[in-house]
Design a protein around this motif. Structure first.
Motif, mmCIF file in Angstrom:
data_model
loop_
_atom_site.group_PDB
_atom_site.id
_atom_site.type_symbol
_atom_site.label_atom_id
_atom_site.label_comp_id
_atom_site.label_asym_id
_atom_site.label_seq_id
_atom_site.Cartn_x
_atom_site.Cartn_y
_atom_site.Cartn_z
ATOM 1 N N LEU A 221 0.892 -1.169 -0.033
ATOM 2 C CA LEU A 221 -0.091 -0.079 -0.118
ATOM 3 C C LEU A 221 0.958 1.231 -0.052
ATOM 4 O O LEU A 221 0.436 2.089 0.273
ATOM 5 N N GLY A 222 2.011 1.006 -0.449
ATOM 6 C CA GLY A 222 3.107 2.119 -0.151
ATOM 7 C C GLY A 222 3.448 3.034 1.299
ATOM 8 O O GLY A 222 3.936 3.958 1.013
ATOM 9 N N GLN A 223 3.062 2.095 2.122
ATOM 10 C CA GLN A 223 3.523 2.498 3.355
ATOM 11 C C GLN A 223 4.686 1.919 4.031
ATOM 12 O O GLN A 223 4.703 0.831 3.665
ATOM 13 N N GLY A 224 5.431 2.690 4.819
ATOM 14 C CA GLY A 224 6.544 2.029 5.371
ATOM 15 C C GLY A 224 6.113 1.334 6.850
ATOM 16 O O GLY A 224 4.977 1.612 7.073
ATOM 17 N N PRO A 225 7.115 0.619 7.327
ATOM 18 C CA PRO A 225 6.576 -0.214 8.458
ATOM 19 C C PRO A 225 6.049 0.802 9.573
ATOM 20 O O PRO A 225 6.946 1.827 9.881
ATOM 21 N N ALA A 226 5.253 0.550 10.436
ATOM 22 C CA ALA A 226 4.407 1.477 11.535
ATOM 23 C C ALA A 226 5.651 1.107 12.812
ATOM 24 O O ALA A 226 6.341 0.157 12.596
ATOM 25 N N MET A 227 5.379 1.649 13.822
ATOM 26 C CA MET A 227 6.373 1.643 15.030
ATOM 27 C C MET A 227 6.459 0.409 15.515
ATOM 28 O O MET A 227 7.890 -0.012 15.689
ATOM 29 N N LEU A 228 5.602 -0.666 15.364
ATOM 30 C CA LEU A 228 5.630 -2.106 16.035
ATOM 31 C C LEU A 228 5.639 -2.911 14.688
ATOM 32 O O LEU A 228 5.402 -4.053 15.231
ATOM 33 N N GLU A 229 5.738 -2.715 13.605
ATOM 34 C CA GLU A 229 5.325 -3.421 12.542
ATOM 35 C C GLU A 229 6.702 -4.060 12.034
ATOM 36 O O GLU A 229 7.672 -3.554 12.024
ATOM 37 N N THR A 230 6.669 -5.379 11.691
ATOM 38 C CA THR A 230 7.796 -6.176 11.204
ATOM 39 C C THR A 230 8.124 -5.960 9.731
ATOM 40 O O THR A 230 7.471 -5.210 9.286
ATOM 41 N N SER A 231 9.027 -6.526 9.122
ATOM 42 C CA SER A 231 9.182 -6.376 7.799
ATOM 43 C C SER A 231 8.148 -7.234 6.971
ATOM 44 O O SER A 231 8.267 -6.990 5.772
ATOM 45 N N VAL A 232 7.247 -7.753 7.599
ATOM 46 C CA VAL A 232 6.258 -8.625 6.824
ATOM 47 C C VAL A 232 5.038 -7.523 7.155
ATOM 48 O O VAL A 232 4.565 -7.381 8.314
ATOM 49 N N PRO A 233 4.301 -6.898 6.200
ATOM 50 C CA PRO A 233 3.305 -5.788 6.462
ATOM 51 C C PRO A 233 2.047 -6.574 7.325
ATOM 52 O O PRO A 233 1.724 -7.836 6.686
ATOM 53 N N GLY A 234 1.455 -5.907 8.160
ATOM 54 C CA GLY A 234 0.517 -6.631 8.891
ATOM 55 C C GLY A 234 0.712 -7.636 9.880
ATOM 56 O O GLY A 234 -0.192 -8.141 10.909
ATOM 57 N N VAL A 235 2.001 -7.793 10.306
ATOM 58 C CA VAL A 235 2.529 -8.660 11.239
ATOM 59 C C VAL A 235 3.412 -7.671 12.440
ATOM 60 O O VAL A 235 4.087 -6.925 11.850
ATOM 61 N N PHE A 236 2.880 -7.594 13.433
ATOM 62 C CA PHE A 236 3.507 -6.817 14.707
ATOM 63 C C PHE A 236 4.049 -7.562 15.542
ATOM 64 O O PHE A 236 3.734 -8.712 15.835
ATOM 65 N N ALA A 237 5.290 -6.947 16.349
ATOM 66 C CA ALA A 237 5.809 -7.672 17.466
ATOM 67 C C ALA A 237 5.733 -6.759 18.748
ATOM 68 O O ALA A 237 6.047 -5.333 18.389
ATOM 69 N N VAL A 238 5.610 -7.175 19.879
ATOM 70 C CA VAL A 238 5.476 -6.469 21.104
ATOM 71 C C VAL A 238 6.122 -7.379 22.109
ATOM 72 O O VAL A 238 6.359 -8.540 22.007
ATOM 73 N N GLY A 239 6.446 -6.561 23.112
ATOM 74 C CA GLY A 239 7.062 -7.120 24.176
ATOM 75 C C GLY A 239 8.626 -7.770 24.105
ATOM 76 O O GLY A 239 9.276 -7.202 23.459
ATOM 77 N N ASP A 240 8.716 -8.553 25.164
ATOM 78 C CA ASP A 240 10.265 -9.052 25.057
ATOM 79 C C ASP A 240 10.925 -9.778 23.816
ATOM 80 O O ASP A 240 12.111 -9.771 23.706
ATOM 81 N N VAL A 241 10.121 -10.155 22.825
ATOM 82 C CA VAL A 241 10.607 -10.717 21.548
ATOM 83 C C VAL A 241 11.012 -9.478 20.578
ATOM 84 O O VAL A 241 11.650 -9.760 19.886
ATOM 85 N N ARG A 242 10.612 -8.369 21.085
ATOM 86 C CA ARG A 242 10.984 -7.342 19.930
ATOM 87 C C ARG A 242 12.383 -6.637 20.413
ATOM 88 O O ARG A 242 12.584 -6.262 21.719
ATOM 89 N N ARG A 243 13.140 -6.311 19.553
ATOM 90 C CA ARG A 243 14.249 -5.674 19.942
ATOM 91 C C ARG A 243 14.014 -4.360 20.395
ATOM 92 O O ARG A 243 13.289 -3.462 19.587
ATOM 93 N N GLY A 244 14.673 -3.875 21.458
ATOM 94 C CA GLY A 244 14.659 -2.478 22.025
ATOM 95 C C GLY A 244 13.418 -2.242 22.779
ATOM 96 O O GLY A 244 13.111 -1.180 23.370
ATOM 97 N N SER A 245 12.732 -3.554 23.277
ATOM 98 C CA SER A 245 11.988 -3.515 24.191
ATOM 99 C C SER A 245 12.336 -3.071 25.573
ATOM 100 O O SER A 245 13.230 -3.340 25.869
#
Length: 574
Positions: free
Chosen positions: A521-545
């Motif tokens: 859709l021409g959008q860059g990854p949102a704040m918690l979005e991964t390299s796969v659009p529509g897949v987000f990562a939160v908590g301890d699994v995410r770098r920088g949490s």
């Protein structure tokens, strides 16, 4: 000292005396009000012993100890008329399974800071306001929580599940830990004990495959021999199959604080939500005996209780929960995603929130890893705490989880030694825990120390420690709890989802290309979005949490807002 009629009758017919609630107040007004409230509500199930002097209270506690009667809660007045109340409460010979509770009068604001300091240093467990009216429900709500926690410490709570196994069998220990973290009232019976053999005989088992799980609360009282996690979930009635053509708005993988936070907000906002959890609610936080820095719980809350409350909240809003099936892969096509599970099924969803957290890192000493569950435990401080009575205990780790473990185990163990590789705790542990550890008489901290070896076959016999500065080695004896660092649960995501070299999932501008990365859709990854659009990562699994429960819950809630935005864009593009 005064006692209840139930106390005078106890033991007359040979029945064991009930646990005791002990009140000490040298203030006649406070003593009368608290005594009245305790007798009216609790005298049928507890011995209520009210003491006017420190000597009376000391003698009452000594008499309970001689009779083998556990005190559940010991309350002591604190205020202008009892200025030394906290010191008196700290010095009373209280059993380690009992709660020490300070009682204050409403409006006595000067007591607040000393009480908070005493709780922070582990000298006092809780505080409560004196009941001013005959029916003071705020007081009784607090008392109910105190009595519930004391019952859990004693291990005398209702048994919804009976678990029979070898005391130090790793699988039996794992099941105990899972049940405890999911707040399932469980009675454990050593298969070699008279009680354990009686339970097996009652189930009609003569030579069972251990461990055995018996579910008295289910129709037919199912008996499971050496069951898998899926068999247990099915027997509990927790498994609700997902239809092949069923699709969700969001699948949340992991039911730690981040996943549960996401589930509450997603379900409450009308998203069709499913939560996938392979083991136990709460993640690493679920193993914490007491979290004192979470918003809204000034006296603290256990990780398992916080997780159970969040689960009930999400379930009430309509979130579906899928237990005991591990995520094994992720595939995406045409803006749709599928989370593949260990039982061969898949969950189809428009968006995914990855909240799989991290596991305690293995020490990497072969002799240690070979003894897991037999004197060596990763986490499990809540389920194994009571078994550490009068033991020498070592806790390896320097973060909050290790500090909470040390404080909890110190209630039972003769001595707890915290083994820390760093030269200080200041960079890795919250100040309130550092103070609690420093003030505990039976907790020692050994800095710049690592574990390099161990001995034992059936059970841990000794540990070999090395001073990182001098290289000197020493052999010690005791039980070991390991809470050292973490390894993210991200392998199941495969290569499509970008990670750093340690396996932490990259999100937002950390994704390769940063803002230059664009989805369909021409959008860059949102704040918690991964390299796969529509897949987000939160908590301890995410770098920088930030490795805190509150931040994990906040990320989960934030991710739901980002999911809404993503779904709107996808639907607008169709």
């Amino acid at each position: 000292m005064t006692g209840t009629d139930s106390a005078s009758r106890a033991g007359a017919d040979g029945e064991p005396r009930p646990p005791a609630i002990v009140l000490l107040s040298r203030n006649p007004g406070m003593r009368r009000l608290v005594d009245r409230a305790l007798r009216r509500r609790y005298a049928a199930d507890y011995q209520v012993l009210t003491c006017e002097t420190v000597a009376d209270a000391t003698e009452a506690l000594a008499a309970l100890a001689r009779d083998g009667v556990p005190p559940a809660v010991v309350l002591a007045g604190f205020g202008e008329a009892e200025a030394d109340g906290l010191e008196v409460l700290t010095d009373l010979p209280v059993a380690r399974t009992a709660l020490r509770v300070a009682v204050v009068r409403w409006g006595d604001w000067g007591t607040a800071r000393p009480i908070f300091d005493a709780i922070g240093m582990g000298r006092v467990d809780r505080w409560v306001t004196c009941p001013e009216l005959p029916t003071d429900e705020e007081f009784h709500l607090a008392m109910t929580e105190f009595l519930h926690e004391a019952a859990a410490r004693r291990g005398t709570a209702f048994e919804a599940v009976r678990l029979v196994g070898q005391r130090w069998d790793p699988r039996a220990q794992q099941l105990r830990d899972i049940f405890d973290r999911n707040r399932v009232p469980t009675g454990f019976y050593d298969a070699d004990s008279e009680a354990g053999r009686a339970v097996l005989d009652g189930a009609g088992l003569t030579d069972p495959a251990l461990p055995v799980v018996i579910l008295p609360f289910r129709p037919g009282h199912p008996v499971l021999q050496n069951p898998t996690a899926i068999q247990i979930a099915d027997a509990f009635g927790l498994f609700e199959p997902v239809a092949d053509d069923e699709e969700f708005d969001v699948a949340i993988v992991g039911a730690g604080p981040a996943g549960l936070g996401a589930a509450v907000y997603a379900a409450s906002e009308g998203l069709r939500t499913i939560v996938l959890e392979t083991e136990a609610m709460g993640g690493q936080a679920g193993t914490s005996s007491l979290i004192r820095n979470y918003l809204g719980f000034p006296a603290g809350i256990s990780g398992s209780r916080l997780a159970a409350s969040a689960y009930q909240q999400a379930w009430t809003f309509g979130a579906r929960f899928h237990f005991s099936r591990a995520a094994t892969g992720l595939s995406s096509e045409g803006g749709r995603h599928a989370v593949h599970l260990s039982d061969g099924t898949a969950v189809r969803t428009a968006a995914v929130i990855v909240a799989t957290g991290a596991a305690y890192r293995r020490l990497g000493v072969p002799e240690i890893d070979a003894l897991q569950g037999r004197g060596v435990f990763y986490g499990a401080t809540v389920s194994e705490g009571a078994a550490m009575h009068d033991q020498e205990v070592f806790v390896a780790g320097g973060a909050n989880s290790a500090g909470q473990a040390a404080a909890h185990l110190a209630r039972y163990a003769a001595r707890v030694t915290l083994l820390v590789r760093r030269a200080t705790l200041a960079e890795t542990m919250s100040e309130y825990l550092i103070r609690a550890i420093g003030s505990a008489p039976n907790i020692e901290v050994r800095y710049r120390t690592e574990i390099v070896g161990a001995t034992g076959t059936e059970f841990l016999e000794s540990l070999r420690l090395r001073d990182l500065d001098t290289g000197t080695e020493e052999t010690v004896h005791g039980v070991l709890f390991l809470l050292i660092g973490a390894e993210p649960h991200s392998q199941w995501l495969g290569e499509a989802v970008a990670k750093d070299r340690r396996g932490y999932v990259l999100t937002g501008n950390d994704v390769a290309g940063g803002s230059a990365h664009a989805d369909a859709l021409g959008q860059g990854p949102a704040m918690l979005e991964t390299s796969v659009p529509g897949v987000f990562a939160v908590g301890d699994v995410r770098r920088g949490s930030v490795k805190r429960v509150a931040s994990a819950v906040g990320e989960g809630a934030l991710a739901v807002g980002l999911v809404h935005s993503y779904l709107r864009r996808v639907r607008a593009a169709r």
